[in-house]
Design an enzyme around this catalytic site. Structure first.
Site, PDB file in Angstrom:
ATOM      1  N   TYR A   1      29.119  30.981  21.899  1.00  0.00           N
ATOM      2  CA  TYR A   1      28.331  30.293  22.217  1.00  0.00           C
ATOM      3  C   TYR A   1      29.505  30.511  23.788  1.00  0.00           C
ATOM      4  O   TYR A   1      29.916  30.340  24.725  1.00  0.00           O
ATOM      5  CB  TYR A   1      29.307  29.053  21.946  1.00  0.00           C
ATOM      6  CG  TYR A   1      28.174  27.861  21.125  1.00  0.00           C
ATOM      7  CD1 TYR A   1      27.604  28.235  19.824  1.00  0.00           C
ATOM      8  CD2 TYR A   1      26.767  27.194  22.110  1.00  0.00           C
ATOM      9  CE1 TYR A   1      26.962  28.032  19.253  1.00  0.00           C
ATOM     10  CE2 TYR A   1      26.515  26.004  21.480  1.00  0.00           C
ATOM     11  CZ  TYR A   1      25.988  26.821  19.790  1.00  0.00           C
ATOM     12  OH  TYR A   1      24.879  26.108  18.997  1.00  0.00           O
TER      13      TYR A   1
ATOM     14  N   ASN B   1      18.904  30.112  22.056  1.00  0.00           N
ATOM     15  CA  ASN B   1      18.569  29.944  23.633  1.00  0.00           C
ATOM     16  C   ASN B   1      20.196  30.427  24.084  1.00  0.00           C
ATOM     17  O   ASN B   1      20.428  31.281  24.821  1.00  0.00           O
ATOM     18  CB  ASN B   1      19.118  28.956  23.870  1.00  0.00           C
ATOM     19  CG  ASN B   1      19.879  27.259  23.293  1.00  0.00           C
ATOM     20  OD1 ASN B   1      19.918  27.442  22.632  1.00  0.00           O
ATOM     21  ND2 ASN B   1      20.319  26.924  23.778  1.00  0.00           N
TER      22      ASN B   1
ATOM     23  N   HIS C   1      14.792  29.059  16.094  1.00  0.00           N
ATOM     24  CA  HIS C   1      15.466  28.319  16.368  1.00  0.00           C
ATOM     25  C   HIS C   1      15.431  26.729  16.784  1.00  0.00           C
ATOM     26  O   HIS C   1      16.203  25.572  16.311  1.00  0.00           O
ATOM     27  CB  HIS C   1      16.494  28.967  17.886  1.00  0.00           C
ATOM     28  CG  HIS C   1      17.659  28.222  18.144  1.00  0.00           C
ATOM     29  ND1 HIS C   1      18.258  28.708  17.436  1.00  0.00           N
ATOM     30  CD2 HIS C   1      17.668  27.878  19.420  1.00  0.00           C
ATOM     31  CE1 HIS C   1      19.659  27.831  17.901  1.00  0.00           C
ATOM     32  NE2 HIS C   1      19.428  27.307  19.258  1.00  0.00           N
TER      33      HIS C   1
ATOM     34  N   HIS D   1      17.048  17.646  22.347  1.00  0.00           N
ATOM     35  CA  HIS D   1      15.906  18.636  22.582  1.00  0.00           C
ATOM     36  C   HIS D   1      14.565  18.203  21.609  1.00  0.00           C
ATOM     37  O   HIS D   1      13.502  19.145  21.404  1.00  0.00           O
ATOM     38  CB  HIS D   1      16.816  20.096  21.647  1.00  0.00           C
ATOM     39  CG  HIS D   1      17.801  20.396  21.610  1.00  0.00           C
ATOM     40  ND1 HIS D   1      18.090  20.996  23.234  1.00  0.00           N
ATOM     41  CD2 HIS D   1      19.058  20.623  21.543  1.00  0.00           C
ATOM     42  CE1 HIS D   1      19.152  21.357  23.261  1.00  0.00           C
ATOM     43  NE2 HIS D   1      19.609  21.757  21.996  1.00  0.00           N
TER      44      HIS D   1
ATOM     45  N   HIS E   1      19.588  24.707  16.495  1.00  0.00           N
ATOM     46  CA  HIS E   1      19.215  24.228  17.347  1.00  0.00           C
ATOM     47  C   HIS E   1      19.882  22.474  18.157  1.00  0.00           C
ATOM     48  O   HIS E   1      20.582  22.428  19.417  1.00  0.00           O
ATOM     49  CB  HIS E   1      17.928  24.060  18.318  1.00  0.00           C
ATOM     50  CG  HIS E   1      17.546  24.502  20.111  1.00  0.00           C
ATOM     51  ND1 HIS E   1      18.988  24.599  20.460  1.00  0.00           N
ATOM     52  CD2 HIS E   1      16.614  24.023  20.625  1.00  0.00           C
ATOM     53  CE1 HIS E   1      18.690  24.617  22.090  1.00  0.00           C
ATOM     54  NE2 HIS E   1      16.970  24.104  21.754  1.00  0.00           N
ATOM     55  N   VAL E   2      19.729  21.681  16.854  1.00  0.00           N
ATOM     56  CA  VAL E   2      19.323  20.843  17.616  1.00  0.00           C
ATOM     57  C   VAL E   2      20.919  20.441  16.358  1.00  0.00           C
ATOM     58  O   VAL E   2      21.158  20.781  15.374  1.00  0.00           O
ATOM     59  CB  VAL E   2      18.659  19.818  16.416  1.00  0.00           C
ATOM     60  CG1 VAL E   2      19.525  17.913  16.911  1.00  0.00           C
ATOM     61  CG2 VAL E   2      17.545  19.611  17.806  1.00  0.00           C
ATOM     62  N   HIS E   3      21.869  20.139  16.954  1.00  0.00           N
ATOM     63  CA  HIS E   3      23.529  19.491  15.996  1.00  0.00           C
ATOM     64  C   HIS E   3      24.129  18.281  15.702  1.00  0.00           C
ATOM     65  O   HIS E   3      24.793  17.987  15.950  1.00  0.00           O
ATOM     66  CB  HIS E   3      24.654  19.645  16.766  1.00  0.00           C
ATOM     67  CG  HIS E   3      24.515  21.085  18.059  1.00  0.00           C
ATOM     68  ND1 HIS E   3      25.129  21.212  19.388  1.00  0.00           N
ATOM     69  CD2 HIS E   3      23.554  22.177  18.334  1.00  0.00           C
ATOM     70  CE1 HIS E   3      24.796  21.997  20.003  1.00  0.00           C
ATOM     71  NE2 HIS E   3      24.169  23.032  19.250  1.00  0.00           N
TER      72      HIS E   3
END
Ligand SMILES: [Fe+2]
Length: 465
Positions: free
Chosen positions: A198, A232, A318, A328, A355-357
């Site tokens: 990040y 991403n 991802h 997302h 991707h989705v937290h």
């Protein structure tokens, strides 16, 4: 009279069965009632001990390993030296006192806007024996550091193996908790589903945060291979500051054994570890018909997967194809439309995404009968289909995704907005045990688990409750 008398209990039984079926169909799976305490997600400060630069002049730092070929008979060692290139040599052997073999790698730097990287070294140790512990060292001429790894066992149909499953890790206090929990649960390799450092969350994509992240995870990644999927946050595409080469820092720092699996790009490839064939795809590279990734996956699934040799077929992406979180939502849809038919036909066992937290696990479902006129666009139970797991809950700076759509879709078996990690423990060709751990519990507490039965060897077994 007698006949009617016998029919009454039967009618009551039928009514009861209908009521039970209606109740079962009224909701999807479980939306966990667990509520984590509200707290800010914060990156660890630059002076945190996990980011410490190792002592000694030009000491190798950010040491990490990944498979150097398709099965782990080679291992690629990477590290960074800050002050000068130093030696490209890795010495290795079967004991710390007998590192009598050596290999020579290469080094390079890269520029990113106003940042210039250290000297990034990559060195592949080849002709290793499977299932053997090797010690290795680098930094000759200045400060030598020593580590060890065990190569994966030789691939075979009933070779047990335990994977760690981690995604979207970042470098917050939660990230540190996730890594510690995983270390306590002890897998032998990590399937990482993308979004590493990040660094792009910082002004000008501060690439120093790529360096701090690599120092943070060294305590695991220097000792066991992690397999990388691009997310991403690996794109680092920033034309506003003149950075127009997607994936530049990621690909300079994190090699993958893509050539060994016939791929032409480092972002999609496959490995065979123990009894698993793991396919890594890129959600952020072209996958439309006739593109290189499309052509590679077509051949991979048709020609190179052999379920008699490696029964477990696992796919890493991802951006998830099945995600019932508002965050997302449907971002993975075009890739699902492109590839889901192939994965169902190939009887893939498990698809891992990030991707989705938050955490979510699906039942075995597919949605492959739709065309532009028939209107059949609803996911249905399908025992040929993979189980989908969203494991983007590593704990990064962007915080938790606590925005599930309601009602819970029927394809969704379990979902919870918490940080954590999972493990996949393959037992033999027919059975594997999967479990998910949330960070707020003790490391050994299992918050969700399921026994998977292999789609090639036990295709009619419904295991996705
Ligand atoms: Fe992501």
């Amino acid at each position: 009279m007698g006949a009617r008398h016998q029919l009454l209990p039967l009618a009551a039984l039928l009514l009861l069965l209908l009521l039970l079926a209606a109740a079962a169909g009224a909701s999807g799976g479980v939306t966990s009632g667990y509520r984590r305490k509200a707290e800010a997600t914060a990156d660890m400060p630059l002076d945190a001990d996990v980011f410490r630069v190792p002592p000694g002049y030009n000491a190798p730092q950010q040491v990490h390993i990944t498979l150097g070929d398709q099965t782990g008979a080679a291992m690629t060692v990477s590290w960074v030296t800050a002050s000068e290139p130093g030696s490209d040599t890795v010495a290795y052997g079967r004991s710390p006192g007998k590192m009598d073999l050596s290999a020579r790698g290469t080094h390079a730097r890269y520029d990113y806007y106003n940042y210039t990287s250290g000297f990034i070294h990559h060195c592949t140790l080849a002709n290793l024996k499977h299932g053997v512990k090797y010690w290795y060292a680098m930094g000759f001429g200045h400060t030598v550091r020593t580590f060890w790894f065990t190569t994966p066992p030789k691939p075979g149909p009933d070779v047990p193996f335990k994977f760690g499953l981690i995604g979207d890790l970042g470098q917050t206090f939660d990230s540190n908790s996730t890594l510690s929990h995983y270390e306590a649960n002890g897998g032998s390799a990590v399937l990482f589903v993308g979004d590493l450092s990040y660094a792009d969350s910082y002004p000008l994509h501060d690439n120093n945060r790529w360096d701090t992240w690599a120092r943070f995870v060294e305590r695991s990644v220097a000792y066991q291979p992690w397999l990388w999927t691009a997310g991403n946050h690996e794109l680092d595409y920033a034309p506003e500051i003149g950075e127009t080469t997607p994936f530049k820092p990621f690909t300079r720092r994190y090699p993958t054994p893509f050539r060994a699996s016939g791929s032409t790009e480092p972002l999609w490839y496959s490995v065979k570890i123990a009894s698993a064939h793991v396919v890594v795809l890129s959600s952020y590279s072209a996958y439309g018909q006739y593109t290189p990734q499309w052509a590679w996956l077509d051949e991979e699934l048709r020609l190179r997967v052999d379920r008699r040799a490696t029964p477990w077929l696992v796919v890493l992406i991802h951006s998830p194809w099945y995600n019932s979180n508002g965050y997302h939502y449907m971002e993975g849809e075009s890739m699902r439309v492109q590839f889901e038919r192939w994965l169902v036909d190939a009887r893939v066992d498990l698809v891992l995404a990030g991707h989705v937290h938050s955490y979510e696990r699906s039942r075995r479902v597919s949605n492959v009968v739709y065309d532009i006129v028939n209107g059949k666009a609803t996911p249905v139970r399908d025992l040929d289909a993979p189980m989908y797991v969203n494991i983007g809950d590593g704990g990064n700076i962007e915080g938790i995704a606590d925005n599930f759509t309601r009602p819970q879709p029927r394809y969704s078996a379990f979902r919870e907005a918490s940080f954590g990690h999972a493990t996949l423990e393959i037992k033999n060709r027919t059975h594997a045990y999967y479990e998910w751990h949330r960070n707020h519990d003790g490391a050994k507490v299992v918050a969700d688990s399921v026994w998977l039965t292999n789609r090639y060897w036990m295709p009619t077994q419904d295991d996705s409750n």
